[in-house]
Design an enzyme around this catalytic site. Structure first.
Site, PDB file in Angstrom:
ATOM      1  CB  SER A 108      -0.867  -0.058   1.253  1.00 53.09           C
ATOM      2  OG  SER A 108      -1.169   1.216   1.707  1.00 53.09           O
ATOM      3  CB  SER A 109       0.391   4.683  -1.275  1.00 54.20           C
ATOM      4  OG  SER A 109      -0.810   4.969  -0.610  1.00 54.20           O
ATOM      5  CB  CYS A 110       0.177   3.621   4.293  1.00 55.11           C
ATOM      6  SG  CYS A 110       0.128   1.864   4.613  1.00 55.11           S
ATOM      7  CE1 TYR A 137      -2.711  -3.566   6.119  1.00 59.82           C
ATOM      8  CE2 TYR A 137      -2.064  -1.600   4.906  1.00 59.82           C
ATOM      9  CZ  TYR A 137      -2.647  -2.848   4.938  1.00 59.82           C
ATOM     10  OH  TYR A 137      -3.153  -3.389   3.781  1.00 59.82           O
ATOM     11  CE  LYS A 141      -0.257  -4.919   3.220  1.00 55.58           C
ATOM     12  NZ  LYS A 141      -0.590  -6.144   2.489  1.00 55.58           N
ATOM     13  CG  HIS A 180     -10.850   3.393   1.863  1.00 57.14           C
ATOM     14  ND1 HIS A 180     -10.582   2.203   1.262  1.00 57.14           N
ATOM     15  CD2 HIS A 180     -10.079   3.442   2.978  1.00 57.14           C
ATOM     16  CE1 HIS A 180      -9.672   1.551   1.978  1.00 57.14           C
ATOM     17  NE2 HIS A 180      -9.348   2.274   3.014  1.00 57.14           N
TER      18      HIS A 180
END
Ligand code: NAP
Length: 316
Positions: A108-110, A137, A141, A180
């Site tokens: 994910s972009s996070c 999270y 990742k 979201h």
């Protein structure tokens, strides 16, 4: 790739996993394997080893994860860190040991630092601190990305990581407590239309900018990684274009046919001003998105209307 290749999609009932399954079926792939979390708990290392040794798929696509919003991340940091590491470690390590040559890991972009320059480039990974609200999270990742990178380096296998931007589409989460921004707006505008075009109240100023990708396009990117050996270990996947939350609201208002007012509640927080992925690496190797936002929202709204009965029970 031979359409009879055995492909295991972990998380095949999720939004991303089901889109990958759908796209692969459409392309004629006939040997797909999926297990629900009830049938195979990916946190159970012994069970995952036994499953992969028995099935011996040629490819594993990891679209399984414990996902959730800021609240869930904040309330269950240990689960977000540990369960995600367990799921991906079991899949990655058992795949390596079972001799599986190809593995596609979804993140994910996070994973990128909170204050990284925009648009986010793959090389910004681990250059600064993470956004604290989802660092648990994100850390999990990052370890998945690094495990796949280490396998590439040490064992020369095609283990690759794809980092999607914000996704939306079929099987999205329309529960207003946990959804979201895009599916939440679809539901709000639809319900306001049904309610004599009442006002729709949205959080913040509407000025933050966000990028969105239709989940079927994400699935196409996964298929691209499946059918080609990508030269690097990490790729961003997105449209590379962002829009303001206000423009997003106006597009959804048009698609749903809502005729009332949009009211911006400026007392509520805006969040990060901008979040955009640099997708030039994927573009350079031959893949780019194809579904424009309005078209994707139309398809998502059509899916929402077909499945609306299933959301009646979901708390507003
Ligand atoms: N949605 C987005 O906007 C977005 C954006 C960026 C990245 N991603 C990434 O894409 C991936 C998939 O996300 P998603 O939106 O498709 O999530 P999702 O709809 O919540 O699906 C997650 C899937 O993971 C499976 N799963 C969870 N825990 C499991 C366990 N212990 N054992 C077996 N299966 C388990 C679930 O299986 P069951 O249904 O059988 O319980 C479910 O099908 C994630 O890695 C996420 O970070 C998503």
């Amino acid at each position: 790739m031979d359409t009879n290749t055995k492909i295991y999609i972990a998380g095949h009932r999720g939004m991303v996993g089901s889109a990958v399954w759908r796209v692969l079926e459409k392309k004629g792939y006939t040997n797909l394997v999926g297990k629900t979390s009830k049938e195979l708990d990916l946190k159970d290392q012994v069970a995952v080893v036994a499953f992969l040794e028995k099935e011996k798929p040629a490819v594993v696509i990891d679209a399984a994860a414990r996902v959730g919003g800021i609240l869930a991340n904040n309330d269950f940091p240990y689960q977000f860190l540990m369960e995600n590491m367990q799921i991906q470690n079991n899949l990655i390590d058992s795949s390596l040991k079972a001799g599986i040559e190809k593995f596609i890991f979804l993140g994910s972009s996070c994973i990128y630092p909170k204050f990284a320059p925009q648009p986010l480039k793959e090389e910004y990974l681990l250059t600064d601190s993470l956004e604290p609200t989802n660092e648990w999270y994100a850390l999990a990742k990052i370890t998945g990305v690094k495990a796949c990178q280490a396998i590439r380096k040490q064992f020369n296998k095609d283990y690759v990581s794809l980092m999607p931007t914000n996704l939306y589409g079929h099987f999205d989460n329309f529960d207003l407590q946990t959804s979201h921004v895009l599916p939440a707006m679809i539901r709000k505008f639809h319900e306001a239309k049904e309610n004599n075009n009442s006002d729709v109240v949205l959080w913040g100023s509407g000025t933050p900018m966000r990028e969105f990708l239709f989940v079927d396009d994400m699935a196409e990117a996964v298929v691209y990684a499946l059918e080609n050996e990508l030269p690097e270990y990490l790729y961003n996947v997105g449209s590379g274009k962002d829009i303001t939350i206000k423009e997003l609201a106006e597009t959804i208002q048009k698609v749903t046919g809502h005729q009332g007012q949009i009211v911006w509640d400026a007392e509520k927080p805006d969040g990060t001003p901008r979040k955009l992925m640099d997708v030039s690496k994927m573009k350079d190797i031959g893949w780019q998105y194809s579904t424009e936002l309005k078209e994707g929202i139309e398809q998502t709204y059509a899916w929402f209307l077909e499945n609306i009965e299933n959301f009646k029970e979901v708390k507003m």
